[in-house]
Structures are given as structure tokens and as C-alpha cells.
Design a protein around this motif. Structure first.
Motif, mmCIF file in Angstrom:
data_model
loop_
_atom_site.group_PDB
_atom_site.id
_atom_site.type_symbol
_atom_site.label_atom_id
_atom_site.label_comp_id
_atom_site.label_asym_id
_atom_site.label_seq_id
_atom_site.Cartn_x
_atom_site.Cartn_y
_atom_site.Cartn_z
ATOM 1 N N ARG A 112 2.723 -12.931 -0.436
ATOM 2 C CA ARG A 112 3.386 -13.768 -1.446
ATOM 3 C C ARG A 112 4.786 -13.290 -1.824
ATOM 4 O O ARG A 112 5.258 -13.532 -2.918
ATOM 5 C CB ARG A 112 2.520 -13.901 -2.696
ATOM 6 C CG ARG A 112 1.192 -14.597 -2.423
ATOM 7 C CD ARG A 112 0.335 -14.716 -3.651
ATOM 8 N NE ARG A 112 -0.111 -13.378 -4.028
ATOM 9 C CZ ARG A 112 -0.351 -13.006 -5.284
ATOM 10 N NH1 ARG A 112 -0.201 -13.845 -6.262
ATOM 11 N NH2 ARG A 112 -0.745 -11.772 -5.544
ATOM 12 N N GLY A 113 5.444 -12.542 -0.940
ATOM 13 C CA GLY A 113 6.837 -12.173 -1.176
ATOM 14 C C GLY A 113 7.079 -10.848 -1.857
ATOM 15 O O GLY A 113 8.220 -10.519 -2.189
ATOM 16 N N PHE A 114 6.062 -10.033 -2.078
ATOM 17 C CA PHE A 114 6.272 -8.711 -2.658
ATOM 18 C C PHE A 114 6.995 -7.837 -1.650
ATOM 19 O O PHE A 114 6.654 -7.828 -0.466
ATOM 20 C CB PHE A 114 4.941 -8.041 -3.036
ATOM 21 C CG PHE A 114 4.207 -8.743 -4.142
ATOM 22 C CD1 PHE A 114 4.600 -8.569 -5.464
ATOM 23 C CD2 PHE A 114 3.131 -9.571 -3.857
ATOM 24 C CE1 PHE A 114 3.920 -9.213 -6.477
ATOM 25 C CE2 PHE A 114 2.450 -10.218 -4.872
ATOM 26 C CZ PHE A 114 2.852 -10.036 -6.187
ATOM 27 N N VAL A 115 7.990 -7.084 -2.104
ATOM 28 C CA VAL A 115 8.712 -6.169 -1.234
ATOM 29 C C VAL A 115 8.307 -4.751 -1.606
ATOM 30 O O VAL A 115 8.557 -4.299 -2.720
ATOM 31 C CB VAL A 115 10.244 -6.336 -1.357
ATOM 32 C CG1 VAL A 115 10.969 -5.324 -0.485
ATOM 33 C CG2 VAL A 115 10.648 -7.759 -1.003
ATOM 34 N N ILE A 116 7.669 -4.052 -0.692
ATOM 35 C CA ILE A 116 7.199 -2.691 -0.944
ATOM 36 C C ILE A 116 8.331 -1.713 -0.689
ATOM 37 O O ILE A 116 8.944 -1.724 0.377
ATOM 38 C CB ILE A 116 5.990 -2.357 -0.046
ATOM 39 C CG1 ILE A 116 4.837 -3.312 -0.366
ATOM 40 C CG2 ILE A 116 5.574 -0.895 -0.223
ATOM 41 C CD1 ILE A 116 3.675 -3.207 0.586
ATOM 42 N N GLU A 117 8.626 -0.880 -1.685
ATOM 43 C CA GLU A 117 9.666 0.134 -1.550
ATOM 44 C C GLU A 117 9.083 1.521 -1.314
ATOM 45 O O GLU A 117 9.697 2.359 -0.666
ATOM 46 C CB GLU A 117 10.546 0.143 -2.791
ATOM 47 C CG GLU A 117 11.317 -1.158 -2.956
ATOM 48 C CD GLU A 117 12.120 -1.202 -4.234
ATOM 49 O OE1 GLU A 117 11.908 -0.348 -5.121
ATOM 50 O OE2 GLU A 117 12.963 -2.093 -4.355
ATOM 51 N N SER A 118 7.907 1.787 -1.859
ATOM 52 C CA SER A 118 7.228 3.059 -1.662
ATOM 53 C C SER A 118 5.787 2.892 -2.122
ATOM 54 O O SER A 118 5.417 1.852 -2.654
ATOM 55 C CB SER A 118 7.914 4.188 -2.438
ATOM 56 O OG SER A 118 7.769 3.973 -3.828
ATOM 57 N N HIS A 119 4.991 3.940 -1.933
ATOM 58 C CA HIS A 119 3.609 3.893 -2.409
ATOM 59 C C HIS A 119 3.136 5.299 -2.754
ATOM 60 O O HIS A 119 3.693 6.287 -2.291
ATOM 61 C CB HIS A 119 2.687 3.240 -1.376
ATOM 62 C CG HIS A 119 2.513 4.041 -0.124
ATOM 63 N ND1 HIS A 119 3.378 3.961 0.933
ATOM 64 C CD2 HIS A 119 1.575 4.950 0.236
ATOM 65 C CE1 HIS A 119 2.988 4.775 1.887
ATOM 66 N NE2 HIS A 119 1.889 5.403 1.493
ATOM 67 N N GLU A 120 2.109 5.352 -3.602
ATOM 68 C CA GLU A 120 1.463 6.594 -3.989
ATOM 69 C C GLU A 120 -0.042 6.369 -3.899
ATOM 70 O O GLU A 120 -0.516 5.264 -4.122
ATOM 71 C CB GLU A 120 1.825 6.968 -5.430
ATOM 72 C CG GLU A 120 3.292 7.222 -5.643
ATOM 73 C CD GLU A 120 3.625 7.501 -7.104
ATOM 74 O OE1 GLU A 120 2.695 7.684 -7.910
ATOM 75 O OE2 GLU A 120 4.807 7.520 -7.421
ATOM 76 N N LEU A 121 -0.752 7.434 -3.584
ATOM 77 C CA LEU A 121 -2.197 7.317 -3.463
ATOM 78 C C LEU A 121 -2.844 8.586 -3.996
ATOM 79 O O LEU A 121 -2.398 9.681 -3.674
ATOM 80 C CB LEU A 121 -2.584 7.120 -1.989
ATOM 81 C CG LEU A 121 -4.070 7.087 -1.670
ATOM 82 C CD1 LEU A 121 -4.716 5.824 -2.217
ATOM 83 C CD2 LEU A 121 -4.285 7.170 -0.172
ATOM 84 N N THR A 122 -3.844 8.423 -4.833
ATOM 85 C CA THR A 122 -4.647 9.547 -5.301
ATOM 86 C C THR A 122 -6.086 9.267 -4.901
ATOM 87 O O THR A 122 -6.656 8.250 -5.290
ATOM 88 C CB THR A 122 -4.544 9.727 -6.827
ATOM 89 O OG1 THR A 122 -3.185 9.927 -7.186
ATOM 90 C CG2 THR A 122 -5.375 10.917 -7.295
ATOM 91 N N CYS A 123 -6.648 10.165 -4.109
ATOM 92 C CA CYS A 123 -8.049 10.056 -3.714
ATOM 93 C C CYS A 123 -8.891 10.889 -4.676
ATOM 94 O O CYS A 123 -8.434 11.917 -5.179
ATOM 95 C CB CYS A 123 -8.233 10.584 -2.291
ATOM 96 S SG CYS A 123 -7.347 9.638 -1.046
ATOM 97 N N TYR A 124 -10.103 10.467 -4.923
ATOM 98 C CA TYR A 124 -11.016 11.175 -5.817
ATOM 99 C C TYR A 124 -12.279 11.545 -5.063
ATOM 100 O O TYR A 124 -12.749 10.798 -4.225
ATOM 101 C CB TYR A 124 -11.374 10.298 -7.027
ATOM 102 C CG TYR A 124 -10.197 10.034 -7.915
ATOM 103 C CD1 TYR A 124 -9.908 10.868 -8.984
ATOM 104 C CD2 TYR A 124 -9.348 8.961 -7.667
ATOM 105 C CE1 TYR A 124 -8.816 10.638 -9.789
ATOM 106 C CE2 TYR A 124 -8.258 8.719 -8.469
ATOM 107 C CZ TYR A 124 -7.990 9.557 -9.532
ATOM 108 O OH TYR A 124 -6.897 9.326 -10.318
ATOM 109 N N GLY A 125 -12.813 12.706 -5.367
ATOM 110 C CA GLY A 125 -14.039 13.143 -4.737
ATOM 111 C C GLY A 125 -14.320 14.586 -5.106
ATOM 112 O O GLY A 125 -14.009 15.020 -6.219
#
Length: 131
Positions: A112-125
Motif C-alpha cells: 500500500r505504498g509504505f517506504v521502508i527506511e530501516s528496521h529493528e527486531l527484538t526476539c524473545y526467548g
């Protein structure tokens, strides 16, 4: 005078110790964790000094804030490059993960037109020490 200039003018043992604690950590640290670890080398260190130093190092571009989905703020070296984090639900330690688990088409329009500039991810376990 810029924060970077102030930082370069006066190196203190406290600042060096705090920077070393952050640099040597296996993941981003909270200010209380930085305080506790720094006190092992400098027993009389005050928490206010840690807060001031973290602010100064952040303003100088040497630290970056890591804000977990819970809202908790932690700090790590700004020179680490792109990486993600693993949060152990047992011991509450947050670790750096060296691999990127998500391949996202950055700088491209998606869904739908979102422009991704960066991302972050936190995994849990559960970390190896707690498993």
C-alpha cells in the motif's frame, strides 16, 4: 561549543570506564546496569555521573539508544552496524544478534505504498545460560 568538542577536551577515568563497560557488553545495557558494572572498577562512582556520561557519549555520536518494544531504553556502541537483539525472558539480559533475520526491501515501496527506511527486531526467548 559542540558536544564532540567537550568530549575530546576532557577524558576522565569515569568516562573511559563507562565507555569500556558499554563497549565490552554482549548487548545493550540500561543505565543501572552500566552503573553497576562501572562500580566494579570505580567503587565511588555516582549514578548521576553515569547518566551525564551516557548523555554526553550519545550526543557525541558514540552511543545509540536501543528502545525495546516494552519501552525500556538501553545503550550500545554506535559503531556496531545493523543488528538485532535477543531478550531472555528468564534473566532479562538483552544480547546482540550478529545476523539479520529479516530481509526487507529497504528504500522500496511495499504494501500500500509504505517506504521502508530501516528496521529493528527484538526476539524473545531463553538464552543458553538459562535454558
Amino acid at each position: 561549543m559542540a558536544a564532540g568538542s567537550r568530549l575530546g577536551e576532557r577524558n576522565t577515568r569515569q568516562r573511559d570506564t563507562i565507555a569500556e563497560v558499554i563497549r565490552d557488553a554482549a548487548g545493550p545495557l540500561t543505565v543501572p546496569e552500566i552503573f553497576e558494572r562501572s562500580q566494579q572498577s570505580i567503587p565511588g562512582l555516582g549514578i548521576a555521573t553515569v547518566y551525564r556520561t551516557v548523555k554526553l557519549l550519545s550526543e557525541a555520536g558514540q552511543l545509540q539508544a536501543v528502545i525495546l518494544p516494552s519501552g525500556e531504553t538501553r545503550y550500545e556502541s554506535a559503531q556496531l552496524g545493523h543488528h538485532h537483539h535477543f531478550h531472555c525472558r528468564v534473566c532479562q539480559t538483552v544480547y546482540d544478534m550478529q545476523t539479520c533475520l529479516v530481509r526487507v526491501p529497504e528504500s522500496r515501496s511495499v504494501d500500500r505504498g509504505f517506504v521502508i527506511e530501516s528496521h529493528e527486531l527484538t526476539c524473545y526467548g531463553v538464552c543458553p545460560a538459562c535454558a
